[in-house]
Design an enzyme around this catalytic site. Structure first.
Site, mmCIF file in Angstrom:
data_model
loop_
_atom_site.group_PDB
_atom_site.id
_atom_site.type_symbol
_atom_site.label_atom_id
_atom_site.label_comp_id
_atom_site.label_asym_id
_atom_site.label_seq_id
_atom_site.Cartn_x
_atom_site.Cartn_y
_atom_site.Cartn_z
ATOM 1 N N GLU A 160 20.011 -37.017 42.564
ATOM 2 C CA GLU A 160 18.978 -36.170 43.139
ATOM 3 C C GLU A 160 19.447 -35.544 44.442
ATOM 4 O O GLU A 160 20.236 -36.140 45.165
ATOM 5 C CB GLU A 160 17.757 -37.025 43.477
ATOM 6 C CG GLU A 160 17.260 -37.802 42.313
ATOM 7 C CD GLU A 160 16.175 -38.784 42.726
ATOM 8 O OE1 GLU A 160 15.690 -39.478 41.848
ATOM 9 O OE2 GLU A 160 15.830 -38.829 43.914
ATOM 10 N N CYS A 191 19.158 -32.858 51.691
ATOM 11 C CA CYS A 191 19.436 -34.289 51.583
ATOM 12 C C CYS A 191 20.253 -34.462 50.306
ATOM 13 O O CYS A 191 19.814 -34.057 49.232
ATOM 14 C CB CYS A 191 18.106 -35.038 51.496
ATOM 15 S SG CYS A 191 18.315 -36.793 51.174
ATOM 16 N N CYS A 243 23.251 -47.156 43.371
ATOM 17 C CA CYS A 243 23.674 -47.743 44.645
ATOM 18 C C CYS A 243 23.910 -49.235 44.449
ATOM 19 O O CYS A 243 23.184 -49.885 43.691
ATOM 20 C CB CYS A 243 22.602 -47.517 45.716
ATOM 21 S SG CYS A 243 23.110 -48.075 47.352
ATOM 22 N N CYS A 276 19.073 -52.884 48.391
ATOM 23 C CA CYS A 276 17.905 -52.999 49.289
ATOM 24 C C CYS A 276 16.666 -53.170 48.404
ATOM 25 O O CYS A 276 16.440 -52.363 47.493
ATOM 26 C CB CYS A 276 17.778 -51.757 50.176
ATOM 27 S SG CYS A 276 19.244 -51.493 51.187
ATOM 28 N N CYS A 311 14.073 -50.229 47.537
ATOM 29 C CA CYS A 311 14.580 -48.878 47.280
ATOM 30 C C CYS A 311 14.769 -48.619 45.792
ATOM 31 O O CYS A 311 15.270 -49.476 45.060
ATOM 32 C CB CYS A 311 15.898 -48.689 48.032
ATOM 33 S SG CYS A 311 16.694 -47.107 47.715
ATOM 34 N N CYS A 322 14.429 -40.965 47.871
ATOM 35 C CA CYS A 322 15.541 -41.716 47.276
ATOM 36 C C CYS A 322 15.349 -42.320 45.885
ATOM 37 O O CYS A 322 14.741 -43.376 45.762
ATOM 38 C CB CYS A 322 15.903 -42.869 48.190
ATOM 39 S SG CYS A 322 15.703 -42.474 49.890
HETATM 40 N N1 SAH Z 1 22.516 -46.084 51.705
HETATM 41 C C1 SAH Z 1 22.121 -45.309 52.855
HETATM 42 C C2 SAH Z 1 21.245 -44.112 52.477
HETATM 43 C C3 SAH Z 1 19.934 -44.535 51.917
HETATM 44 S S1 SAH Z 1 18.595 -43.414 51.899
HETATM 45 C C4 SAH Z 1 21.380 -46.199 53.833
HETATM 46 O O1 SAH Z 1 21.127 -47.363 53.512
HETATM 47 O O2 SAH Z 1 21.089 -45.743 54.932
HETATM 48 C C5 SAH Z 1 18.105 -43.141 53.546
HETATM 49 C C6 SAH Z 1 17.015 -44.065 54.108
HETATM 50 O O3 SAH Z 1 15.828 -44.094 53.309
HETATM 51 C C7 SAH Z 1 17.490 -45.495 54.254
HETATM 52 O O4 SAH Z 1 17.144 -45.978 55.525
HETATM 53 C C8 SAH Z 1 16.713 -46.184 53.173
HETATM 54 O O5 SAH Z 1 16.581 -47.551 53.429
HETATM 55 C C9 SAH Z 1 15.391 -45.438 53.194
HETATM 56 N N2 SAH Z 1 14.562 -45.609 51.994
HETATM 57 C C10 SAH Z 1 14.957 -45.894 50.735
HETATM 58 N N3 SAH Z 1 13.894 -45.998 49.904
HETATM 59 C C11 SAH Z 1 12.779 -45.772 50.654
HETATM 60 C C12 SAH Z 1 11.383 -45.751 50.374
HETATM 61 N N4 SAH Z 1 10.920 -45.964 49.156
HETATM 62 N N5 SAH Z 1 10.539 -45.490 51.409
HETATM 63 C C13 SAH Z 1 11.014 -45.241 52.648
HETATM 64 N N6 SAH Z 1 12.322 -45.241 52.972
HETATM 65 C C14 SAH Z 1 13.198 -45.519 51.987
#
Ligand code: SAH
Length: 367
Positions: free
Chosen positions: A108, A121, A128, A132, A135, A351
């Site tokens: 995406e 973005c 990934c 986390c 996510c 994301c």
């Molecule tokens: N792998 C990278 C990029 C991830 S996306 C990282 O960990 O930073 C960018 C941000 O969005 C990250 O801080 C991630 O934790 C957050 N994120 C992911 N899913 C989310 C969600 N459902 N709601 C809010 N933030 C989210």
């Protein structure tokens, strides 16, 4: 850590595929390629400006190339290797593309409009590996790294959504994947984005968001490029971070902060720490107090992101009161805090969510 990443499959070479032109878009590489094809060197610059400045859709659009040559080029190379599986637009102007890769993987990327800003973005991997818990991107693990060409292709496809004359102003690498786990492909793509004769977006308007991989942060620091670094912290101590960001067990907050401090010392770029606020998990006053203590004295911005719920996961967005209280504690402690506005959440612009909500049999391919 390195061993784990080494097992991530890199882009498939594609035995029957013709070369992806966006993979060799820097001028010297493109010149080598056209010379290899028996063409004069100056064709490289022409082709490049058709792609980058004139936003050509196909070789056929390249009007100042002889028609026969356009046909030859189309046989020798591909301009696009992805197809737009879904294109969604939100009322606030946010547009999201679900791209289908040549091997069936899906990623995406998003265009956000905010005043004069045109931010994109982009994703760095298919899926990934960081896991986390809240996510959507990592729910099925990682499939493979994106190629340089696939990362650039996202930029160019999103640029094409803008009217002629409008330019991209910012890039955030906050889509699917852990960018620093694919740093060798990400950096050449960002070099294209920041180059004067590329997209011309200055380094400080390009943000790499990372879960926090200290060796890669140090590598980034030792390079001349001064991209803005955002570290996803999500917890004020290792005990809680190990639960929310499982990969933390192998790293630890201290090592991440040391690497981040080093990045600041070398680059002079103020860091951002990201903190996804999850109801009753990391949003209590005690968490805010501990976070303030952890970050105190660092010239950093704390970016708080109220959780954007993911279907099937048990996590929730904290109440407005809990959000305000959390913020007040941090601000009273002297930290610079920003709450990230939610944009495009009606179109699953967070994301990995669009990919999950689009069953493969419903995908409509176009473009
Ligand atoms: N792998 C990278 C990029 C991830 S996306 C990282 O960990 O930073 C960018 C941000 O969005 C990250 O801080 C991630 O934790 C957050 N994120 C992911 N899913 C989310 C969600 N459902 N709601 C809010 N933030 C989210």
């Amino acid at each position: 850590m390195a061993i784990r990443f080494a097992t991530v499959r890199d882009a498939v070479g594609g035995t029957q595929m013709t070369p992806h032109l966006l993979q060799t878009l820097d001028l010297p590489s493109l010149q080598n390629l056209v010379v290899e094809w028996g063409l004069p060197k100056f064709r490289a610059q022409q082709i490049r400006s058709w792609i980058v400045e004139n936003r050509a859709e196909s070789f056929d659009d390249m009007a100042n190339l002889p028609k026969a040559l356009r046909g030859q080029l189309a046989e020798k190379a591909q301009l696009w290797t992805t197809q737009i599986a879904k294109h969604t637009t939100a009322a606030d102007g946010t547009e999201k593309l679900l791209l289908q890769l040549h091997d069936g993987g899906r990623i995406e990327c998003v265009l956000l409009r905010d005043g004069d800003r045109r931010t994109i973005c982009i994703s760095s991997q298919v899926g990934c590996a960081m896991g986390c818990v809240f996510c959507a991107s990592g729910l099925d693990g990682v499939d493979r790294n994106l190629t340089v060409g696939e990362i650039i292709e996202q930029m160019l496809r999103l640029q094409r959504l803008l009217p002629v004359g409008e330019r991209l102003s910012h890039i955030v690498v906050m889509g699917m994947g852990e960018p620093l786990a694919n740093i060798d492909r990400l950096l050449p793509a960002l070099d294209f984005a920041s180059a004067e004769d590329g997209l011309g977006i200055s380094h400080r308007r390009i943000t790499i968001s990372t879960v926090g991989l200290p060796p890669a942060i140090r590598r980034l620091a030792d390079r001349d490029s001064r991209y803005h670094l955002a570290v996803s912290l999500h917890a004020p101590d290792d005990e809680l971070r190990n639960q929310i960001v499982p990969t933390n067990k192998k790293v630890g907050i201290q090592a991440i902060l040391e690497a981040a401090d080093h990045y600041f010392d070398v680059s002079g770029r103020r860091l951002t720490f990201e903190y996804v606020l999850l109801a009753e998990l990391n949003d209590r006053p005690e968490h805010a107090h501990r976070l303030a203590k952890l970050l105190r004295g660092r010239p950093a911005l704390l970016n708080i992101i109220p959780y954007n719920p993911v279907a099937g996961l048990p996590y929730r967005t904290p109440s407005k009161e809990a959000q305000h209280e959390f913020r007040a504690i941090l601000e009273n402690a002297g930290l610079t805090v920003k709450f990230r506005q939610r944009k495009g959440d009606k179109i699953n612009a967070a994301c990995g969510q669009l990919r999950r909500n689009t069953p493969e049999n419903l995908v409509q391919i176009s473009g």
